[in-house]
Design a protein around this motif. Structure first.
Motif, mmCIF file in Angstrom:
data_model
loop_
_atom_site.group_PDB
_atom_site.id
_atom_site.type_symbol
_atom_site.label_atom_id
_atom_site.label_comp_id
_atom_site.label_asym_id
_atom_site.label_seq_id
_atom_site.Cartn_x
_atom_site.Cartn_y
_atom_site.Cartn_z
ATOM 1 N N ASP A 67 83.553 -15.539 -17.295
ATOM 2 C CA ASP A 67 83.789 -14.109 -17.087
ATOM 3 C C ASP A 67 85.064 -13.582 -17.748
ATOM 4 O O ASP A 67 85.650 -12.607 -17.297
ATOM 5 C CB ASP A 67 83.800 -13.763 -15.591
ATOM 6 C CG ASP A 67 82.440 -13.985 -14.951
ATOM 7 O OD1 ASP A 67 81.418 -13.768 -15.640
ATOM 8 O OD2 ASP A 67 82.400 -14.378 -13.776
ATOM 9 N N GLN A 68 85.505 -14.247 -18.783
ATOM 10 C CA GLN A 68 86.658 -13.776 -19.551
ATOM 11 C C GLN A 68 86.281 -13.733 -21.025
ATOM 12 O O GLN A 68 85.400 -14.457 -21.460
ATOM 13 C CB GLN A 68 87.857 -14.712 -19.373
ATOM 14 C CG GLN A 68 88.374 -14.747 -17.956
ATOM 15 C CD GLN A 68 89.596 -15.614 -17.850
ATOM 16 O OE1 GLN A 68 90.460 -15.573 -18.719
ATOM 17 N NE2 GLN A 68 89.672 -16.405 -16.803
ATOM 18 N N ARG A 69 86.941 -12.877 -21.757
ATOM 19 C CA ARG A 69 86.734 -12.783 -23.197
ATOM 20 C C ARG A 69 87.937 -13.445 -23.853
ATOM 21 O O ARG A 69 89.079 -13.089 -23.582
ATOM 22 C CB ARG A 69 86.624 -11.316 -23.618
ATOM 23 C CG ARG A 69 86.360 -11.195 -25.085
ATOM 24 C CD ARG A 69 85.261 -10.258 -25.496
ATOM 25 N NE ARG A 69 83.994 -10.294 -24.837
ATOM 26 C CZ ARG A 69 82.970 -11.105 -25.175
ATOM 27 N NH1 ARG A 69 83.098 -11.970 -26.137
ATOM 28 N NH2 ARG A 69 81.830 -11.030 -24.559
ATOM 29 N N PRO A 157 93.340 -20.386 -25.953
ATOM 30 C CA PRO A 157 93.054 -19.127 -26.637
ATOM 31 C C PRO A 157 93.574 -17.946 -25.819
ATOM 32 O O PRO A 157 93.638 -17.998 -24.596
ATOM 33 C CB PRO A 157 91.534 -19.100 -26.744
ATOM 34 C CG PRO A 157 91.038 -20.097 -25.769
ATOM 35 C CD PRO A 157 92.135 -21.068 -25.515
ATOM 36 N N GLU A 158 93.944 -16.903 -26.539
ATOM 37 C CA GLU A 158 94.426 -15.681 -25.895
ATOM 38 C C GLU A 158 93.287 -15.046 -25.112
ATOM 39 O O GLU A 158 92.164 -14.931 -25.603
ATOM 40 C CB GLU A 158 94.926 -14.730 -26.986
ATOM 41 C CG GLU A 158 95.401 -13.392 -26.481
ATOM 42 C CD GLU A 158 95.792 -12.464 -27.627
ATOM 43 O OE1 GLU A 158 95.731 -11.243 -27.414
ATOM 44 O OE2 GLU A 158 96.141 -12.959 -28.719
ATOM 45 N N ARG A 159 93.590 -14.624 -23.893
ATOM 46 C CA ARG A 159 92.611 -13.891 -23.089
ATOM 47 C C ARG A 159 92.725 -12.424 -23.473
ATOM 48 O O ARG A 159 93.809 -11.859 -23.489
ATOM 49 C CB ARG A 159 92.886 -14.074 -21.604
ATOM 50 C CG ARG A 159 92.500 -15.444 -21.111
ATOM 51 C CD ARG A 159 92.852 -15.605 -19.630
ATOM 52 N NE ARG A 159 92.289 -16.785 -19.058
ATOM 53 C CZ ARG A 159 92.725 -18.029 -19.279
ATOM 54 N NH1 ARG A 159 93.722 -18.225 -20.103
ATOM 55 N NH2 ARG A 159 92.154 -19.061 -18.694
ATOM 56 N N LEU A 160 91.599 -11.824 -23.753
ATOM 57 C CA LEU A 160 91.582 -10.421 -24.152
ATOM 58 C C LEU A 160 91.363 -9.574 -22.913
ATOM 59 O O LEU A 160 90.526 -9.903 -22.063
ATOM 60 C CB LEU A 160 90.481 -10.169 -25.176
ATOM 61 C CG LEU A 160 90.597 -10.971 -26.464
ATOM 62 C CD1 LEU A 160 89.365 -10.769 -27.320
ATOM 63 C CD2 LEU A 160 91.854 -10.577 -27.226
ATOM 64 N N VAL A 161 92.084 -8.498 -22.807
ATOM 65 C CA VAL A 161 91.898 -7.563 -21.703
ATOM 66 C C VAL A 161 90.689 -6.710 -22.040
ATOM 67 O O VAL A 161 90.646 -6.056 -23.078
ATOM 68 C CB VAL A 161 93.157 -6.683 -21.509
ATOM 69 C CG1 VAL A 161 92.940 -5.669 -20.398
ATOM 70 C CG2 VAL A 161 94.366 -7.549 -21.233
ATOM 71 N N THR A 162 89.709 -6.766 -21.175
ATOM 72 C CA THR A 162 88.483 -5.997 -21.416
ATOM 73 C C THR A 162 88.047 -5.309 -20.146
ATOM 74 O O THR A 162 88.436 -5.690 -19.047
ATOM 75 C CB THR A 162 87.336 -6.921 -21.885
ATOM 76 O OG1 THR A 162 87.103 -7.902 -20.876
ATOM 77 C CG2 THR A 162 87.669 -7.596 -23.201
ATOM 78 N N ASP A 166 82.440 -4.737 -21.087
ATOM 79 C CA ASP A 166 82.619 -5.382 -22.387
ATOM 80 C C ASP A 166 82.269 -6.863 -22.363
ATOM 81 O O ASP A 166 82.164 -7.472 -23.410
ATOM 82 C CB ASP A 166 84.065 -5.227 -22.883
ATOM 83 C CG ASP A 166 84.371 -3.807 -23.314
ATOM 84 O OD1 ASP A 166 83.415 -3.052 -23.576
ATOM 85 O OD2 ASP A 166 85.565 -3.473 -23.389
ATOM 86 N N LEU A 167 82.180 -7.459 -21.206
ATOM 87 C CA LEU A 167 81.886 -8.897 -21.140
ATOM 88 C C LEU A 167 80.436 -9.088 -21.468
ATOM 89 O O LEU A 167 79.975 -9.882 -22.126
ATOM 90 C CB LEU A 167 82.205 -9.466 -19.754
ATOM 91 C CG LEU A 167 83.682 -9.449 -19.390
ATOM 92 C CD1 LEU A 167 83.859 -9.924 -17.964
ATOM 93 C CD2 LEU A 167 84.483 -10.321 -20.320
#
Length: 167
Positions: A67-69, A157-162, A166-167
């Motif tokens: 559940d993260q981008r 890896p960098e977690r993107l704020v979405t 967007d997921l």
């Protein structure tokens, strides 16, 4: 404009050693796609229907995990993405989001079939170049996997704020 597109593509590994006349033939039926900042070229799991050559703008390549981008890489003008779609029939392996307003040339397997029928030698060069690019990426991934399996702690890896949508 066509001359600028040909020059852009000749600088890319996938189109290395491809002559200008062949690129003009390949570009003739290829649309230029405009994607607004914040919108997606494609999402992970979508039907893979072609590759893109980014002419203008910047994009983020990401994957979903729990559940993260997560960021895979960022690309800019002169980069391409989606080239696996020209070789396999699998769904998209990552999402491509426009960080800025973008324009990209969309090439499909139909474009390549048309080229094959016109000039099989130039078609074969493009296919070999795609294979080389994918092989280069696979070697890099294999090296990372090996290092991780040997116990090396790799940078996360960098977690993107979405937004949830967007997921």
């Amino acid at each position: 404009m066509l001359a600028a597109r040909i020059e852009l593509m000749q600088q890319m590994p996938i189109f290395g050693a491809i002559d200008a006349a062949t690129l003009e033939f390949l570009l003739e039926p290829a649309p230029v796609i405009e994607v607004a900042a914040g919108d997606y070229f494609c999402r992970e799991g979508d039907l893979a229907d072609g590759m893109y050559v980014l002419e203008r703008g910047r994009v983020t390549v990401s994957k979903s995990w729990e559940d993260q981008r997560l960021l895979l890489r960022r690309l800019g003008p002169g980069d391409c993405f989606g080239e696996m779609a020209l070789l396999d029939l699998f769904p998209r392996s990552a999402s491509i989001r426009a960080d800025e307003d973008c324009s990209a040339i969309r090439l499909t397997s139909d474009n390549l079939l048309r080229l094959f029928e016109h000039d099989a030698t130039q078609f074969a060069l493009i296919q070999m170049n795609i294979g080389r690019e994918l092989s280069r990426r696979l070697r890099h991934t294999d090296a990372l996997l090996f290092r991780a399996r040997m116990g090396e702690v790799l940078e996360a890896p960098e977690r993107l704020v979405t937004r949830p949508a967007d997921l």
